[in-house]
Write a protein that holds these residues in place. Sequence first.
Motif, PDB file in Angstrom:
ATOM      1  N   TRP A 166      -0.882   7.471  -3.913  1.00 17.11           N
ATOM      2  CA  TRP A 166       0.154   8.108  -3.069  1.00 17.11           C
ATOM      3  C   TRP A 166      -0.009   9.735  -3.122  1.00 17.11           C
ATOM      4  O   TRP A 166       0.257  10.190  -1.911  1.00 17.11           O
ATOM      5  CB  TRP A 166       1.403   7.866  -4.002  1.00 17.11           C
ATOM      6  CG  TRP A 166       2.728   8.936  -3.547  1.00 17.11           C
ATOM      7  CD1 TRP A 166       2.972   9.902  -3.853  1.00 17.11           C
ATOM      8  CD2 TRP A 166       3.378   8.342  -2.627  1.00 17.11           C
ATOM      9  NE1 TRP A 166       4.138  10.435  -3.368  1.00 17.11           N
ATOM     10  CE2 TRP A 166       4.490   9.577  -2.293  1.00 17.11           C
ATOM     11  CE3 TRP A 166       3.466   7.203  -1.526  1.00 17.11           C
ATOM     12  CZ2 TRP A 166       5.387   9.091  -1.216  1.00 17.11           C
ATOM     13  CZ3 TRP A 166       4.610   7.140  -0.618  1.00 17.11           C
ATOM     14  CH2 TRP A 166       5.438   8.338  -0.395  1.00 17.11           C
ATOM     15  N   THR A 197       0.825  -1.201   0.163  1.00 17.89           N
ATOM     16  CA  THR A 197      -0.032  -0.093   0.122  1.00 17.89           C
ATOM     17  C   THR A 197       0.880   1.247   0.057  1.00 17.89           C
ATOM     18  O   THR A 197       2.154   1.128   0.475  1.00 17.89           O
ATOM     19  CB  THR A 197      -0.974   0.027   1.466  1.00 17.89           C
ATOM     20  OG1 THR A 197      -0.070   0.053   2.293  1.00 17.89           O
ATOM     21  CG2 THR A 197      -1.791  -1.371   1.315  1.00 17.89           C
ATOM     22  N   GLU A 215      13.723   4.367   5.937  1.00 18.79           N
ATOM     23  CA  GLU A 215      14.393   3.200   5.157  1.00 18.79           C
ATOM     24  C   GLU A 215      14.552   3.660   3.789  1.00 18.79           C
ATOM     25  O   GLU A 215      13.785   4.211   3.029  1.00 18.79           O
ATOM     26  CB  GLU A 215      12.986   2.083   5.249  1.00 18.79           C
ATOM     27  CG  GLU A 215      13.504   0.668   4.957  1.00 18.79           C
ATOM     28  CD  GLU A 215      12.313  -0.174   5.195  1.00 18.79           C
ATOM     29  OE1 GLU A 215      12.376  -1.223   4.497  1.00 18.79           O
ATOM     30  OE2 GLU A 215      11.412   0.011   6.175  1.00 18.79           O
ATOM     31  N   LEU A 233      -2.294  10.777  -0.217  1.00 14.98           N
ATOM     32  CA  LEU A 233      -1.773  10.729   1.141  1.00 14.98           C
ATOM     33  C   LEU A 233      -1.289  12.191   1.581  1.00 14.98           C
ATOM     34  O   LEU A 233      -0.994  12.484   2.455  1.00 14.98           O
ATOM     35  CB  LEU A 233      -0.635   9.786   1.352  1.00 14.98           C
ATOM     36  CG  LEU A 233      -1.124   8.273   1.231  1.00 14.98           C
ATOM     37  CD1 LEU A 233       0.125   7.456   1.159  1.00 14.98           C
ATOM     38  CD2 LEU A 233      -2.030   7.831   2.066  1.00 14.98           C
ATOM     39  N   GLU A 280       9.191   7.537   5.638  1.00 13.27           N
ATOM     40  CA  GLU A 280       9.380   8.396   6.689  1.00 13.27           C
ATOM     41  C   GLU A 280      10.120   7.985   7.851  1.00 13.27           C
ATOM     42  O   GLU A 280      10.823   8.821   8.656  1.00 13.27           O
ATOM     43  CB  GLU A 280       8.028   8.919   7.435  1.00 13.27           C
ATOM     44  CG  GLU A 280       7.149   9.759   6.184  1.00 13.27           C
ATOM     45  CD  GLU A 280       5.768   9.866   6.783  1.00 13.27           C
ATOM     46  OE1 GLU A 280       5.089   9.031   7.504  1.00 13.27           O
ATOM     47  OE2 GLU A 280       5.146  10.775   6.318  1.00 13.27           O
ATOM     48  N   GLN A 281      10.367   6.705   8.124  1.00 10.21           N
ATOM     49  CA  GLN A 281      11.196   6.042   9.249  1.00 10.21           C
ATOM     50  C   GLN A 281      12.642   5.983   8.561  1.00 10.21           C
ATOM     51  O   GLN A 281      13.524   5.353   9.381  1.00 10.21           O
ATOM     52  CB  GLN A 281      10.786   4.628   9.473  1.00 10.21           C
ATOM     53  CG  GLN A 281       9.534   4.699  10.125  1.00 10.21           C
ATOM     54  CD  GLN A 281       8.953   3.206  10.340  1.00 10.21           C
ATOM     55  OE1 GLN A 281       9.415   2.141   9.819  1.00 10.21           O
ATOM     56  NE2 GLN A 281       7.790   3.023  11.217  1.00 10.21           N
ATOM     57  N   LYS A 299       5.125   5.051   2.505  1.00  5.36           N
ATOM     58  CA  LYS A 299       5.249   6.468   2.798  1.00  5.36           C
ATOM     59  C   LYS A 299       5.597   6.064   4.474  1.00  5.36           C
ATOM     60  O   LYS A 299       6.706   6.916   4.736  1.00  5.36           O
ATOM     61  CB  LYS A 299       4.031   7.048   3.008  1.00  5.36           C
ATOM     62  CG  LYS A 299       4.211   8.671   3.515  1.00  5.36           C
ATOM     63  CD  LYS A 299       2.791   9.311   3.344  1.00  5.36           C
ATOM     64  CE  LYS A 299       3.255  10.780   3.648  1.00  5.36           C
ATOM     65  NZ  LYS A 299       2.438  11.768   3.492  1.00  5.36           N
ATOM     66  N   ARG A 300       5.223   5.274   5.072  1.00  2.02           N
ATOM     67  CA  ARG A 300       5.572   5.084   6.644  1.00  2.02           C
ATOM     68  C   ARG A 300       7.086   4.766   6.491  1.00  2.02           C
ATOM     69  O   ARG A 300       7.877   5.175   7.477  1.00  2.02           O
ATOM     70  CB  ARG A 300       4.718   3.996   7.114  1.00  2.02           C
ATOM     71  CG  ARG A 300       4.947   3.824   8.733  1.00  2.02           C
ATOM     72  CD  ARG A 300       4.278   2.552   9.135  1.00  2.02           C
ATOM     73  NE  ARG A 300       4.129   1.525   8.712  1.00  2.02           N
ATOM     74  CZ  ARG A 300       5.304   0.483   8.575  1.00  2.02           C
ATOM     75  NH1 ARG A 300       6.413   0.908   9.085  1.00  2.02           N
ATOM     76  NH2 ARG A 300       5.183  -0.512   7.770  1.00  2.02           N
ATOM     77  N   ARG A 301       7.251   3.629   5.888  1.00  2.00           N
ATOM     78  CA  ARG A 301       8.851   3.337   5.852  1.00  2.00           C
ATOM     79  C   ARG A 301      10.176   4.359   5.335  1.00  2.00           C
ATOM     80  O   ARG A 301      10.866   4.334   5.622  1.00  2.00           O
ATOM     81  CB  ARG A 301       8.622   1.826   4.828  1.00  2.00           C
ATOM     82  CG  ARG A 301       8.033   0.714   5.514  1.00  2.00           C
ATOM     83  CD  ARG A 301       7.835  -0.461   4.581  1.00  2.00           C
ATOM     84  NE  ARG A 301       9.158  -0.955   4.040  1.00  2.00           N
ATOM     85  CZ  ARG A 301       9.482  -1.935   3.011  1.00  2.00           C
ATOM     86  NH1 ARG A 301       8.226  -2.661   2.690  1.00  2.00           N
ATOM     87  NH2 ARG A 301      10.652  -2.490   2.981  1.00  2.00           N
ATOM     88  N   GLU A 332       0.348   3.753   1.860  1.00  4.79           N
ATOM     89  CA  GLU A 332       0.648   4.152   3.376  1.00  4.79           C
ATOM     90  C   GLU A 332       1.754   3.325   3.783  1.00  4.79           C
ATOM     91  O   GLU A 332       2.647   4.061   4.508  1.00  4.79           O
ATOM     92  CB  GLU A 332      -0.606   3.703   4.128  1.00  4.79           C
ATOM     93  CG  GLU A 332      -2.104   4.371   3.948  1.00  4.79           C
ATOM     94  CD  GLU A 332      -2.852   3.877   2.629  1.00  4.79           C
ATOM     95  OE1 GLU A 332      -3.941   4.829   2.268  1.00  4.79           O
ATOM     96  OE2 GLU A 332      -2.172   2.913   1.841  1.00  4.79           O
ATOM     97  N   GLU A 333       1.940   2.368   3.603  1.00  6.69           N
ATOM     98  CA  GLU A 333       3.104   1.450   3.942  1.00  6.69           C
ATOM     99  C   GLU A 333       4.401   1.891   3.349  1.00  6.69           C
ATOM    100  O   GLU A 333       5.578   2.095   4.165  1.00  6.69           O
ATOM    101  CB  GLU A 333       3.097  -0.296   3.561  1.00  6.69           C
ATOM    102  CG  GLU A 333       4.243  -0.892   4.330  1.00  6.69           C
ATOM    103  CD  GLU A 333       4.206  -2.445   4.344  1.00  6.69           C
ATOM    104  OE1 GLU A 333       5.015  -2.925   4.381  1.00  6.69           O
ATOM    105  OE2 GLU A 333       2.987  -2.862   3.888  1.00  6.69           O
TER     106      GLU A 333
END
Length: 98
Positions: A94, A5, A17, A97, A14-15, A10-12, A7-8
């Motif tokens: 994308w 997704t 990765e 978001l 932002e972390q 984007k989250r990764r 969302e996943e």
Amino acid sequence: MDSITAEEVKRRLEQGEQLNIIDVREDDEVAEGMIPGARHIPLYDLPMRLSEIERTDEIIVVCHAGVRSAKACEYLEYMGFSGLKNLEGGMLKWHELG
């Protein structure tokens, strides 16, 4: 074929990765923006540019809505790549978001 997704992704990102993302859209589509760190290889160029794709455990493929990237995943799998994931909904999701 596996998918992932927006969302996943984007989250990764932002972390912090580092993701192996291949954007198979046309030049004019990419001019409107890309996912940070993505490599642009238009779908029609894939056969000539396979050597540019790093063979990592995961390769995320993105297009406008998910159809061309699904075709790209199928082709890359046929060519011996593994760990392919199609970005569900492509850049449309994308951009939702923000």
